[in-house]
Design a protein around this motif. Structure first.
Motif, PDB file in Angstrom:
ATOM      1  N   SER A  15       0.809  -1.220   0.000  1.00 55.36           N
ATOM      2  CA  SER A  15       0.000   0.000   0.000  1.00 55.36           C
ATOM      3  C   SER A  15       0.841   1.268   0.000  1.00 55.36           C
ATOM      4  N   LEU A  16       2.110   1.151   0.264  1.00 59.70           N
ATOM      5  CA  LEU A  16       3.005   2.307   0.273  1.00 59.70           C
ATOM      6  C   LEU A  16       3.671   2.539  -1.072  1.00 59.70           C
ATOM      7  N   TYR A  17       3.287   1.748  -2.080  1.00 55.62           N
ATOM      8  CA  TYR A  17       3.912   1.836  -3.399  1.00 55.62           C
ATOM      9  C   TYR A  17       2.857   2.019  -4.481  1.00 55.62           C
ATOM     10  N   ARG A  18       3.313   2.477  -5.622  1.00 51.52           N
ATOM     11  CA  ARG A  18       2.504   2.456  -6.843  1.00 51.52           C
ATOM     12  C   ARG A  18       2.989   1.284  -7.676  1.00 51.52           C
ATOM     13  N   TRP A  19       2.062   0.348  -7.968  1.00 50.90           N
ATOM     14  CA  TRP A  19       2.480  -0.894  -8.617  1.00 50.90           C
ATOM     15  C   TRP A  19       1.328  -1.447  -9.427  1.00 50.90           C
ATOM     16  N   ASP A  20       1.635  -1.859 -10.658  1.00 51.03           N
ATOM     17  CA  ASP A  20       0.622  -2.454 -11.519  1.00 51.03           C
ATOM     18  C   ASP A  20       0.687  -3.973 -11.533  1.00 51.03           C
ATOM     19  N   PRO A  68      -3.847  -1.667 -13.615  1.00 54.02           N
ATOM     20  CA  PRO A  68      -4.137  -2.066 -12.220  1.00 54.02           C
ATOM     21  C   PRO A  68      -3.388  -1.185 -11.226  1.00 54.02           C
ATOM     22  N   ARG A  69      -4.068  -0.888 -10.125  1.00 54.03           N
ATOM     23  CA  ARG A  69      -3.474  -0.077  -9.055  1.00 54.03           C
ATOM     24  C   ARG A  69      -3.461  -0.916  -7.780  1.00 54.03           C
ATOM     25  N   LEU A  70      -2.477  -1.801  -7.688  1.00 59.62           N
ATOM     26  CA  LEU A  70      -2.436  -2.731  -6.573  1.00 59.62           C
ATOM     27  C   LEU A  70      -2.094  -2.034  -5.264  1.00 59.62           C
ATOM     28  N   GLY A  71      -1.329  -0.963  -5.341  1.00 56.72           N
ATOM     29  CA  GLY A  71      -1.046  -0.215  -4.122  1.00 56.72           C
ATOM     30  C   GLY A  71      -2.296   0.425  -3.550  1.00 56.72           C
ATOM     31  N   LEU A  72      -3.111   1.014  -4.407  1.00 56.09           N
ATOM     32  CA  LEU A  72      -4.364   1.615  -3.959  1.00 56.09           C
ATOM     33  C   LEU A  72      -5.327   0.544  -3.457  1.00 56.09           C
ATOM     34  N   ALA A  73      -5.389  -0.599  -4.149  1.00 49.08           N
ATOM     35  CA  ALA A  73      -6.255  -1.687  -3.710  1.00 49.08           C
ATOM     36  C   ALA A  73      -5.829  -2.211  -2.337  1.00 49.08           C
ATOM     37  N   SER A  74      -4.513  -2.312  -2.117  1.00 52.43           N
ATOM     38  CA  SER A  74      -4.021  -2.773  -0.812  1.00 52.43           C
ATOM     39  C   SER A  74      -4.369  -1.779   0.282  1.00 52.43           C
ATOM     40  N   ALA A  75      -4.249  -0.485  -0.023  1.00 53.76           N
ATOM     41  CA  ALA A  75      -4.608   0.537   0.963  1.00 53.76           C
ATOM     42  C   ALA A  75      -6.090   0.462   1.310  1.00 53.76           C
ATOM     43  N   ALA A  76      -6.943   0.293   0.297  1.00 52.94           N
ATOM     44  CA  ALA A  76      -8.382   0.187   0.561  1.00 52.94           C
ATOM     45  C   ALA A  76      -8.705  -1.073   1.364  1.00 52.94           C
ATOM     46  N   ALA A  77      -8.010  -2.166   1.070  1.00 55.45           N
ATOM     47  CA  ALA A  77      -8.241  -3.401   1.825  1.00 55.45           C
ATOM     48  C   ALA A  77      -7.833  -3.235   3.284  1.00 55.45           C
ATOM     49  N   VAL A 111     -15.876  -4.309  -3.379  1.00 51.06           N
ATOM     50  CA  VAL A 111     -15.946  -4.049  -4.818  1.00 51.06           C
ATOM     51  C   VAL A 111     -14.926  -2.977  -5.212  1.00 51.06           C
ATOM     52  N   TYR A 112     -14.731  -1.981  -4.354  1.00 46.49           N
ATOM     53  CA  TYR A 112     -13.722  -0.943  -4.648  1.00 46.49           C
ATOM     54  C   TYR A 112     -12.334  -1.568  -4.764  1.00 46.49           C
ATOM     55  N   VAL A 113     -12.000  -2.463  -3.845  1.00 48.32           N
ATOM     56  CA  VAL A 113     -10.697  -3.137  -3.904  1.00 48.32           C
ATOM     57  C   VAL A 113     -10.568  -3.916  -5.203  1.00 48.32           C
ATOM     58  N   TYR A 114     -11.637  -4.601  -5.584  1.00 42.42           N
ATOM     59  CA  TYR A 114     -11.611  -5.402  -6.813  1.00 42.42           C
ATOM     60  C   TYR A 114     -11.422  -4.523  -8.049  1.00 42.42           C
ATOM     61  N   THR A 115     -12.169  -3.428  -8.131  1.00 36.85           N
ATOM     62  CA  THR A 115     -12.068  -2.568  -9.311  1.00 36.85           C
ATOM     63  C   THR A 115     -10.718  -1.860  -9.392  1.00 36.85           C
ATOM     64  N   ALA A 116     -10.096  -1.580  -8.232  1.00 37.88           N
ATOM     65  CA  ALA A 116      -8.769  -0.975  -8.259  1.00 37.88           C
ATOM     66  C   ALA A 116      -7.713  -1.980  -8.687  1.00 37.88           C
ATOM     67  N   ALA A 117      -7.876  -3.223  -8.285  1.00 38.65           N
ATOM     68  CA  ALA A 117      -6.889  -4.246  -8.623  1.00 38.65           C
ATOM     69  C   ALA A 117      -7.096  -4.815 -10.017  1.00 38.65           C
ATOM     70  N   PHE A 118      -8.352  -4.875 -10.479  1.00 38.58           N
ATOM     71  CA  PHE A 118      -8.653  -5.461 -11.789  1.00 38.58           C
ATOM     72  C   PHE A 118      -9.562  -4.531 -12.580  1.00 38.58           C
ATOM     73  N   PRO A 119      -9.056  -3.359 -12.987  1.00 37.23           N
ATOM     74  CA  PRO A 119      -9.887  -2.421 -13.756  1.00 37.23           C
ATOM     75  C   PRO A 119     -10.137  -2.956 -15.158  1.00 37.23           C
ATOM     76  N   THR A 120     -11.218  -2.482 -15.756  1.00 42.28           N
ATOM     77  CA  THR A 120     -11.580  -2.949 -17.099  1.00 42.28           C
ATOM     78  C   THR A 120     -10.913  -2.148 -18.205  1.00 42.28           C
ATOM     79  N   SER A 121     -10.538  -0.907 -17.923  1.00 45.01           N
ATOM     80  CA  SER A 121     -10.008  -0.064 -19.009  1.00 45.01           C
ATOM     81  C   SER A 121      -8.825   0.784 -18.577  1.00 45.01           C
ATOM     82  N   SER A 122      -8.097   0.377 -17.552  1.00 40.50           N
ATOM     83  CA  SER A 122      -6.927   1.147 -17.112  1.00 40.50           C
ATOM     84  C   SER A 122      -5.916   0.189 -16.491  1.00 40.50           C
TER      85      SER A 122
END
Length: 303
Positions: free
Chosen positions: A44-49, A267-276, A254-265
């Motif tokens: 969650s402290l990183y930006r990572w796809d 992936p933002r795994l760091g943001l998904a981890s922070a939300a989780a 659902v927010y965590v899922y959409t951040a980790a597996f977006p349909t048109s952008s």
């Protein structure tokens, strides 16, 4: 004498066996739960796809969550499920407990009430799509009655339909658990209350609920944990072939899922981890608070 008993051979033997017996469970718990949580906190402290190099962001992901309207909506929807859905679910469970305790075929009724928990959520999505579609049976019947059918699966109404489905599936589950505790209450307590002129509601309030309070507390904790994990129903009801469900229906899961597996952008795994992690902290705080609010002294003399 007390010190001698504490330092006796039996106590020393128990102390020697304590960690050998506990260590395997702690190891499994650490590998399956604590290690993933620690890794999520680090991610969650990183930006990572998920593919390229990780870029240090510090607390920026948490700042993005703080200013993101979609995350605020997901928090609000999760709290609606937790509070509104929980209150209605347990109210229905208490009413069903009141009815089932006096019912002859209560075991069969329990099986019927528990049945929705045996059905996969995909079935509910398919059935809802059939029943509440614009040309579905529900709207056809309403048309016969001269009622203008609402857009059940529209973004403004679908979340209420999701909560109603959750209440329907969960009521039987918690009713079954509470009834298992009610079966352990001695019948003479109800007989004594009836002889004193207590109504069915008074027997529920003063006998059933106090003596089943520990089980009710466990059910409340289970509901708190499960409400934060509501995911598949929202994806099935609100989503479709075009992509993710509308943001008005999102929960934190659902927010965590959409951040980790977006349909048109990307992936933002760091943001998904922070939300989780925020979701984990939220459910932890609610669980501790709920346990403190519902704490009571045990009632003696039930045997």
């Amino acid at each position: 004498m007390a010190a001698t008993r504490r330092n006796g051979p039996l106590e020393r033997q128990r102390a020697r066996l304590y960690w050998p017996f506990l260590a395997p469970a702690l190891l499994v718990y650490g590998l399956l739960f604590l290690a993933p949580i620690a890794y999520s906190a680090w991610t969650s402290l990183y930006r990572w796809d998920g593919m390229g190099e990780m870029q240090w962001k510090g607390l920026d992901n948490y700042r993005v969550l703080w200013h993101d309207p979609a995350f605020a909506t997901s928090i609000g929807n999760t709290l609606k499920i937790l509070v509104v859905g929980g209150l209605i679910t347990f109210l229905c469970s208490f009413l069903l407990t009141l009815l089932l305790r006096e019912m002859r075929a209560k075991f069969f009724a329990r099986s019927v009430l528990f049945f929705p928990n045996l059905v996969n959520a995909m079935v509910f999505g398919a059935v809802a799509g059939f029943l509440f579609s614009p040309d579905g049976p529900v709207n056809v019947v309403l048309g016969w009655l001269g009622v203008d059918a609402p857009k059940w699966l529209g973004s403004d109404n679908v979340f209420a339909l999701i909560i109603a489905t959750l209440i329907w599936t969960a009521t039987g589950y918690y009713t079954t658990i509470i009834m298992a505790a009610v079966d352990q209450i001695p019948p003479y307590l109800y007989e004594a209350a009836a002889l004193e002129g207590a109504t069915a509601w008074q027997r529920l309030r003063h006998v059933t609920i106090p003596l089943a309070w520990d089980v009710i507390t466990v059910c409340a904790v289970l509901w708190t944990v499960s409400s934060v994990k509501v995911f598949e129903l929202i994806l099935l009801f609100g989503g479709g072939n075009a992509g993710n469900p509308p943001a008005q229906t999102w929960t934190t899961a659902v927010y965590v899922y959409t951040a980790a597996f977006p349909t048109s952008s990307v992936p933002r795994l760091g943001l998904a981890s922070a939300a989780a992690l925020v979701s984990l902290v939220m459910v932890g705080l609610f669980t501790v608070l709920l346990r403190r609010i519902m704490r009571r002294e045990p009632i003696q003399g039930m045997s």
